[in-house]
Design an enzyme around this catalytic site. Structure first.
Site, PDB file in Angstrom:
ATOM      1  N   PHE A  71       0.828  -1.210   0.000  1.00  0.00           N
ATOM      2  CA  PHE A  71       0.000   0.000   0.000  1.00  0.00           C
ATOM      3  C   PHE A  71       0.857   1.253   0.000  1.00  0.00           C
ATOM      4  O   PHE A  71       2.073   1.198   0.210  1.00  0.00           O
ATOM      5  CB  PHE A  71      -0.985   0.003   1.175  1.00  0.00           C
ATOM      6  CG  PHE A  71      -0.385   0.358   2.518  1.00  0.00           C
ATOM      7  CD1 PHE A  71       0.370  -0.552   3.243  1.00  0.00           C
ATOM      8  CD2 PHE A  71      -0.590   1.620   3.069  1.00  0.00           C
ATOM      9  CE1 PHE A  71       0.897  -0.225   4.489  1.00  0.00           C
ATOM     10  CE2 PHE A  71      -0.069   1.967   4.314  1.00  0.00           C
ATOM     11  CZ  PHE A  71       0.677   1.046   5.022  1.00  0.00           C
ATOM     12  N   VAL A 109       9.775  -2.736   2.186  1.00  0.00           N
ATOM     13  CA  VAL A 109       8.504  -3.104   1.562  1.00  0.00           C
ATOM     14  C   VAL A 109       7.362  -2.510   2.378  1.00  0.00           C
ATOM     15  O   VAL A 109       7.245  -2.789   3.572  1.00  0.00           O
ATOM     16  CB  VAL A 109       8.357  -4.641   1.489  1.00  0.00           C
ATOM     17  CG1 VAL A 109       6.991  -5.028   0.937  1.00  0.00           C
ATOM     18  CG2 VAL A 109       9.473  -5.241   0.645  1.00  0.00           C
ATOM     19  N   LYS A 110       6.547  -1.693   1.751  1.00  0.00           N
ATOM     20  CA  LYS A 110       5.395  -1.126   2.467  1.00  0.00           C
ATOM     21  C   LYS A 110       4.238  -2.096   2.275  1.00  0.00           C
ATOM     22  O   LYS A 110       3.386  -1.933   1.403  1.00  0.00           O
ATOM     23  CB  LYS A 110       5.080   0.267   1.929  1.00  0.00           C
ATOM     24  CG  LYS A 110       4.250   1.089   2.902  1.00  0.00           C
ATOM     25  CD  LYS A 110       4.297   2.557   2.555  1.00  0.00           C
ATOM     26  CE  LYS A 110       3.228   3.336   3.279  1.00  0.00           C
ATOM     27  NZ  LYS A 110       3.336   3.320   4.736  1.00  0.00           N
ATOM     28  N   SER A 111       4.251  -3.142   3.094  1.00  0.00           N
ATOM     29  CA  SER A 111       3.298  -4.239   2.920  1.00  0.00           C
ATOM     30  C   SER A 111       2.066  -4.035   3.786  1.00  0.00           C
ATOM     31  O   SER A 111       2.055  -3.203   4.690  1.00  0.00           O
ATOM     32  CB  SER A 111       3.959  -5.562   3.299  1.00  0.00           C
ATOM     33  OG  SER A 111       3.885  -5.758   4.694  1.00  0.00           O
TER      34      SER A 111
END
Ligand code: PXG
Length: 290
Positions: free
Chosen positions: A31, A148-150
């Site tokens: 996101f 990582v913008k998970s």
């Protein structure tokens, strides 16, 4: 409110995704949190680039081009007639079955929400934030990379809950070596002995867009930024500390673990960065309305 979901716009009540979506079942997705100021989306290309890099890192193929995703963001702002907005852009692995293996997930789910922003009161900036070091550490780099913008934010949520228990505004998160990584949802900068330092991404920080913008603004403010390991001692004995993030922009910290930071009020360097950042957000970005 109109929400973009897989190519269509829906009312808030009807924008729904399946309970079999792996974004929900497993936090399997990525996101972005983006802002628009004065009719322009700030650093849109940088956010979309980070989204694609996050997706690549988890082997998620986004079925739109970067230009198409940018248009999704702009169109969502237009549909809601927003000139100033907080935008949430999400890509999940999509609908699969109950097994965690993504091989049954057909097509990624893409949605975008744009809302009016809740502006933090001026007092937050003048007074500064109270920080506490979290007991919950950053996940090591060879697990899920902090770059990582998970959708898997449980680690950050556990950190945030520690803040609620301790009555703190934000938390300092350490990596497994004990060096400062970042905060629960913000990056950190430390002004100490005439030098401005921020942890490197490899120390466990997200590559924040606001962080990058502050690094770019540094020459204008008259300082250079170095990326170095920082300990809690370095923070306790700093002259100024400020945090950066899309939501909060640039905000000072007044206290960490009961130690007063510098004067305990917003320092002169932090003030310069707040002003420089605000000027930039109000004058640059991708136009929403042609
Ligand atoms: N670190 C983490 C872990 C983040 O999630 C930042 C740093 C700052 O990055 P940017 O690109 O925004 O400068 C973030 C950003 C919110 C919210 O509602 C913010 C973030 C994530 C989820 C919600 O404030 N993060």
């Amino acid at each position: 409110m109109k929400i973009y979901l897989d190519g269509e716009f829906y009312d808030r009540e009807s924008a729904k995704i399946s309970v079999f979506d792996h974004g929900l079942l497993y936090g399997d997705g990525v996101f972005e949190g983006i802002r628009a100021y004065n009719g322009r989306v700030f650093r849109l290309r940088e956010h979309v680039t980070r989204l694609f890099n996050s997706a690549k890192a988890i082997l998620l193929a986004i079925p739109l081009t970067m230009e198409e995703i940018e248009e999704v963001v702009l169109a969502t702002c237009r549909q809601n007639n927003l000139r100033d907005a907080y935008i949430r852009l999400v890509v999940t692995r999509g609908v699969g079955d109950l097994g965690l293996n993504p091989n049954k997930c057909g097509r990624p789910t893409i949605f975008c929400i744009a809302t009016g922003i809740t502006i933090y009161p001026d007092e937050v900036y003048e007074k500064g934030l109270k920080l506490v070091t979290a007991a919950t550490q950053r996940v090591p780099q060879n697990s899920l990379s902090s770059a990582v913008k998970s959708l898997n934010y449980l680690n950050q949520i556990l950190v945030r809950l520690e803040g609620n228990l301790a009555g703190a505004d934000e938390l300092i998160v350490l990596n497994h070596e004990g060096y400062v990584a970042e905060c629960s949802a913000d990056n950190i900068f430390v002004w100490r002995a005439g030098r401005l330092i921020t942890p490197s991404i490899s120390a466990g920080a997200l590559g924040g867009i606001t962080r990058q913008t502050v690094i770019q603004l540094a020459p204008e403010v008259g300082v250079t930024v170095s990326e170095e390991n920082l300990t809690r001692y370095d923070l306790w004995t700093a002259d100024e500390i400020f945090l950066t993030g899309t939501a909060v922009e640039v905000v000072p910290a007044r206290e960490l673990d009961g130690r007063v930071i510098g004067s305990g009020k917003m320092g002169p360097l932090t003030r310069k960065f707040i002003e420089a950042y605000r000027r930039l957000t109000r004058s640059t970005g991708a136009a929403i309305f042609a």
